[in-house]
Design an enzyme around this catalytic site. Structure first.
Site, PDB file in Angstrom:
ATOM      1  N   GLY A  73       0.834  -1.216   0.000  1.00 32.07           N
ATOM      2  CA  GLY A  73       0.000   0.000   0.000  1.00 32.07           C
ATOM      3  C   GLY A  73       0.861   1.256   0.000  1.00 32.07           C
ATOM      4  O   GLY A  73       1.902   1.291   0.644  1.00 32.07           O
ATOM      5  N   ARG A 104       1.220  -4.920  -5.667  1.00 31.88           N
ATOM      6  CA  ARG A 104       1.460  -6.204  -5.025  1.00 31.88           C
ATOM      7  C   ARG A 104       1.959  -7.137  -6.126  1.00 31.88           C
ATOM      8  O   ARG A 104       1.751  -6.873  -7.311  1.00 31.88           O
ATOM      9  CB  ARG A 104       0.189  -6.691  -4.349  1.00 31.88           C
ATOM     10  CG  ARG A 104      -0.235  -5.672  -3.281  1.00 31.88           C
ATOM     11  CD  ARG A 104      -1.148  -6.176  -2.210  1.00 31.88           C
ATOM     12  NE  ARG A 104      -1.020  -5.323  -1.036  1.00 31.88           N
ATOM     13  CZ  ARG A 104      -1.681  -4.163  -0.851  1.00 31.88           C
ATOM     14  NH1 ARG A 104      -2.509  -3.698  -1.760  1.00 31.88           N
ATOM     15  NH2 ARG A 104      -1.499  -3.467   0.255  1.00 31.88           N
ATOM     16  N   ASP A 143       5.006  -5.113   6.334  1.00 34.74           N
ATOM     17  CA  ASP A 143       5.489  -6.453   6.715  1.00 34.74           C
ATOM     18  C   ASP A 143       5.587  -7.415   5.531  1.00 34.74           C
ATOM     19  O   ASP A 143       6.531  -8.189   5.430  1.00 34.74           O
ATOM     20  CB  ASP A 143       4.556  -7.063   7.770  1.00 34.74           C
ATOM     21  CG  ASP A 143       4.882  -6.545   9.163  1.00 34.74           C
ATOM     22  OD1 ASP A 143       5.972  -5.966   9.348  1.00 34.74           O
ATOM     23  OD2 ASP A 143       4.037  -6.725  10.064  1.00 34.74           O
ATOM     24  N   THR A 160       3.940   2.765   5.728  1.00 31.95           N
ATOM     25  CA  THR A 160       2.514   2.394   5.747  1.00 31.95           C
ATOM     26  C   THR A 160       1.773   3.357   6.662  1.00 31.95           C
ATOM     27  O   THR A 160       2.279   3.702   7.731  1.00 31.95           O
ATOM     28  CB  THR A 160       2.281   0.935   6.203  1.00 31.95           C
ATOM     29  OG1 THR A 160       0.913   0.801   6.619  1.00 31.95           O
ATOM     30  CG2 THR A 160       3.145   0.543   7.385  1.00 31.95           C
ATOM     31  N   ASP A 170      -0.711   2.808   8.431  1.00 34.30           N
ATOM     32  CA  ASP A 170      -1.351   2.154   9.584  1.00 34.30           C
ATOM     33  C   ASP A 170      -0.496   2.090  10.850  1.00 34.30           C
ATOM     34  O   ASP A 170      -0.997   1.765  11.916  1.00 34.30           O
ATOM     35  CB  ASP A 170      -1.764   0.721   9.219  1.00 34.30           C
ATOM     36  CG  ASP A 170      -2.900   0.694   8.218  1.00 34.30           C
ATOM     37  OD1 ASP A 170      -3.530   1.752   8.012  1.00 34.30           O
ATOM     38  OD2 ASP A 170      -3.161  -0.373   7.643  1.00 34.30           O
ATOM     39  N   ASP A 187       1.480  -0.170  11.646  1.00 32.15           N
ATOM     40  CA  ASP A 187       1.316  -1.526  12.186  1.00 32.15           C
ATOM     41  C   ASP A 187       2.570  -2.393  11.984  1.00 32.15           C
ATOM     42  O   ASP A 187       2.467  -3.577  11.714  1.00 32.15           O
ATOM     43  CB  ASP A 187       0.088  -2.201  11.539  1.00 32.15           C
ATOM     44  CG  ASP A 187       0.198  -2.300  10.035  1.00 32.15           C
ATOM     45  OD1 ASP A 187       1.108  -1.684   9.453  1.00 32.15           O
ATOM     46  OD2 ASP A 187      -0.631  -3.002   9.435  1.00 32.15           O
ATOM     47  N   ARG A 210      -6.693  -1.618   9.026  1.00 28.72           N
ATOM     48  CA  ARG A 210      -7.357  -2.926   8.929  1.00 28.72           C
ATOM     49  C   ARG A 210      -6.996  -3.816  10.122  1.00 28.72           C
ATOM     50  O   ARG A 210      -7.819  -4.499  10.674  1.00 28.72           O
ATOM     51  CB  ARG A 210      -6.941  -3.605   7.620  1.00 28.72           C
ATOM     52  CG  ARG A 210      -8.015  -4.507   7.067  1.00 28.72           C
ATOM     53  CD  ARG A 210      -7.615  -5.108   5.749  1.00 28.72           C
ATOM     54  NE  ARG A 210      -7.240  -4.087   4.773  1.00 28.72           N
ATOM     55  CZ  ARG A 210      -6.442  -4.311   3.732  1.00 28.72           C
ATOM     56  NH1 ARG A 210      -5.934  -5.493   3.526  1.00 28.72           N
ATOM     57  NH2 ARG A 210      -6.166  -3.340   2.889  1.00 28.72           N
TER      58      ARG A 210
HETATM   59  P1  ADP Z   1       2.692  -4.591   2.742  1.00 28.89           P
HETATM   60  O1  ADP Z   1       4.127  -4.569   2.368  1.00 28.89           O
HETATM   61  O2  ADP Z   1       2.094  -3.214   2.762  1.00 28.89           O
HETATM   62  O3  ADP Z   1       2.457  -5.387   4.011  1.00 28.89           O
HETATM   63  P2  ADP Z   1       1.626  -6.814   1.154  1.00 28.89           P
HETATM   64  O4  ADP Z   1       1.409  -7.687   2.335  1.00 28.89           O
HETATM   65  O5  ADP Z   1       0.583  -6.770   0.112  1.00 28.89           O
HETATM   66  O6  ADP Z   1       1.889  -5.294   1.554  1.00 28.89           O
HETATM   67  O7  ADP Z   1       3.002  -7.267   0.485  1.00 28.89           O
HETATM   68  C1  ADP Z   1       3.528  -6.589  -0.628  1.00 28.89           C
HETATM   69  C2  ADP Z   1       4.250  -7.548  -1.534  1.00 28.89           C
HETATM   70  O8  ADP Z   1       5.339  -8.168  -0.842  1.00 28.89           O
HETATM   71  C3  ADP Z   1       3.436  -8.740  -2.035  1.00 28.89           C
HETATM   72  O9  ADP Z   1       2.625  -8.441  -3.125  1.00 28.89           O
HETATM   73  C4  ADP Z   1       4.536  -9.710  -2.448  1.00 28.89           C
HETATM   74  O10 ADP Z   1       5.117  -9.311  -3.676  1.00 28.89           O
HETATM   75  C5  ADP Z   1       5.554  -9.475  -1.342  1.00 28.89           C
HETATM   76  N1  ADP Z   1       5.346 -10.478  -0.276  1.00 28.89           N
HETATM   77  C6  ADP Z   1       4.418 -10.502   0.671  1.00 28.89           C
HETATM   78  N2  ADP Z   1       4.511 -11.603   1.453  1.00 28.89           N
HETATM   79  C7  ADP Z   1       5.554 -12.304   0.968  1.00 28.89           C
HETATM   80  C8  ADP Z   1       6.193 -13.534   1.321  1.00 28.89           C
HETATM   81  N3  ADP Z   1       5.751 -14.259   2.358  1.00 28.89           N
HETATM   82  N4  ADP Z   1       7.257 -13.926   0.582  1.00 28.89           N
HETATM   83  C9  ADP Z   1       7.695 -13.188  -0.438  1.00 28.89           C
HETATM   84  N5  ADP Z   1       7.153 -12.020  -0.823  1.00 28.89           N
HETATM   85  C10 ADP Z   1       6.102 -11.576  -0.139  1.00 28.89           C
END
Ligand code: ADP
Length: 319
Positions: free
Chosen positions: A11, A72, A103, A125, A127, A129, A171
């Site tokens: 995000g 993503r 995360d 982010t 949030d 979080d 969230r």
């Molecule tokens: P944020 O970074 O804001 O928490 P997401 O959880 O959507 O957002 O994660 C962003 C991107 O990071 C995902 O679309 C993916 O490309 C990568 N990602 C997330 N989780 C994993 C994972 N367990 N292993 C590898 N890449 C990951």
């Protein structure tokens, strides 16, 4: 390290551009070449890479959003995607990457670090979080935006003797709700971190009515949702006309506040410093207003507390 990359993932958050600027300028000042990787990890898989120089990051410190776009990337969760990303780095001479995100993005950064491309995470982010840091880039701007919006809703709620139920982002975390709620004098703040019943909310409104209160603000965290239903129940039980407003993505945009620009600049700088010393698989953050860094796996296992005392204070002074 001769060449580093920077990307924004997950995000978006106001202040991401200020990190990109800091990373680019710090990298260049330390004698490295810097490239931007577009649309998160997708850019690594597709080779969507742009050269960054000192001027390509001019005039962005004050802009919301991210000049590198964010997205993503499902493919990056699998070995094939990670190998493609690694190959792109090798072909382009990218030895280290600053990953700005949450995360999920850090999990990806750990996976890529384990495959030889050193990554350092910068928490971005709205949030707030992320457990290893007290502060994430975008949080202050988002709260200020939410506060401004709630103040506007309050004007019209006051004029019409209404109750305004406002859903703010978060969230998985009620930090925006708590702080916006206290800053706007909300009658009740509803978050996942604090147990509540609709009776508690309704009783607080009725108690307010008895002391001459005519309009009410109820702040609800996104993780609770259900704002329309909450408004309906309040109206039925109290007779106060109630409207729900979901603030939504407006909270993700806008020019970053001073705090977001300053933290973005210093965290971006420290991330580059780690890479320039050949250190990766780390995430930088703030604790007691000092920059700290942790191993990514260790950072992902940490937990964050909720300020229950601040919640109690908000509750005690809003009637
Ligand atoms: P944020 O970074 O804001 O928490 P997401 O959880 O959507 O957002 O994660 C962003 C991107 O990071 C995902 O679309 C993916 O490309 C990568 N990602 C997330 N989780 C994993 C994972 N367990 N292993 C590898 N890449 C990951």
């Amino acid at each position: 390290m001769k060449k580093i990359g920077v990307l924004t993932s997950g995000g978006d958050a106001p202040g991401m551009n200020a990190v990109i600027r800091a990373v680019t300028r710090a990298g260049i000042s330390k004698g490295m070449d810097v490239v931007g990787i577009r649309r998160g990890y997708n850019g690594l898989i597709n080779g969507d890479i742009v050269e960054l120089n000192v001027r390509s990051v001019s005039d962005i410190i004050q802009r919301g959003g991210t000049m590198l776009y964010t997205a993503r990337c499902a493919e990056f969760r699998y070995e094939e995607g990670l190998q493609k990303a690694k190959q792109t780095c090798i072909e382009n001479g990218i030895e280290g990457i600053v990953v700005i995100g949450g995360d999920g993005s850090f999990r990806g950064a750990a996976d890529l670090s384990a495959r030889g491309i050193l990554c350092v995470g910068v928490p971005g982010t709205i949030d707030n979080d992320i457990s290893m840091t007290e502060y994430t880039i975008g949080y202050d701007t988002a709260m200020n935006t939410a506060m401004e919006m709630v103040d506007k809703l309050r004007d019209t709620a006051q004029s019409h003797d209404r109750c305004s139920v406002v859903e703010v982002m978060g969230r998985n975390a009620g930090y925006i709700a708590l702080n916006t709620g206290i800053a706007c004098g909300a009658t009740y703040i509803i978050t996942k971190e604090e147990p509540y019943t609709m009776n508690d909310v309704i009783n607080k409104i009725i108690a307010g009515q008895k002391t001459g209160k005519h309009h009410f603000i109820i702040v609800v965290a996104e993780g609770i949702g259900n704002s329309e239903q909450i408004a309906k129940e309040i109206e039925q039980a109290t007779g106060v006309e109630s409207r729900a407003t979901i603030l939504g993505h407006v909270q993700r945009g806008g020019s970053p506040t001073v705090r977001d620009r300053v933290e973005a600049s210093q965290l971006g700088y420290y991330a580059v410093e780690l890479l320039s010393n050949g250190i990766g698989n780390r995430v930088v953050g703030l604790q007691n207003n000092k920059v700290v860094d942790y191993d990514i796996q260790e950072a992902l296992k940490m937990t964050k507390s909720f300020d229950h005392k601040l919640y109690e204070i908000a509750n005690e002074i809003s009637f």
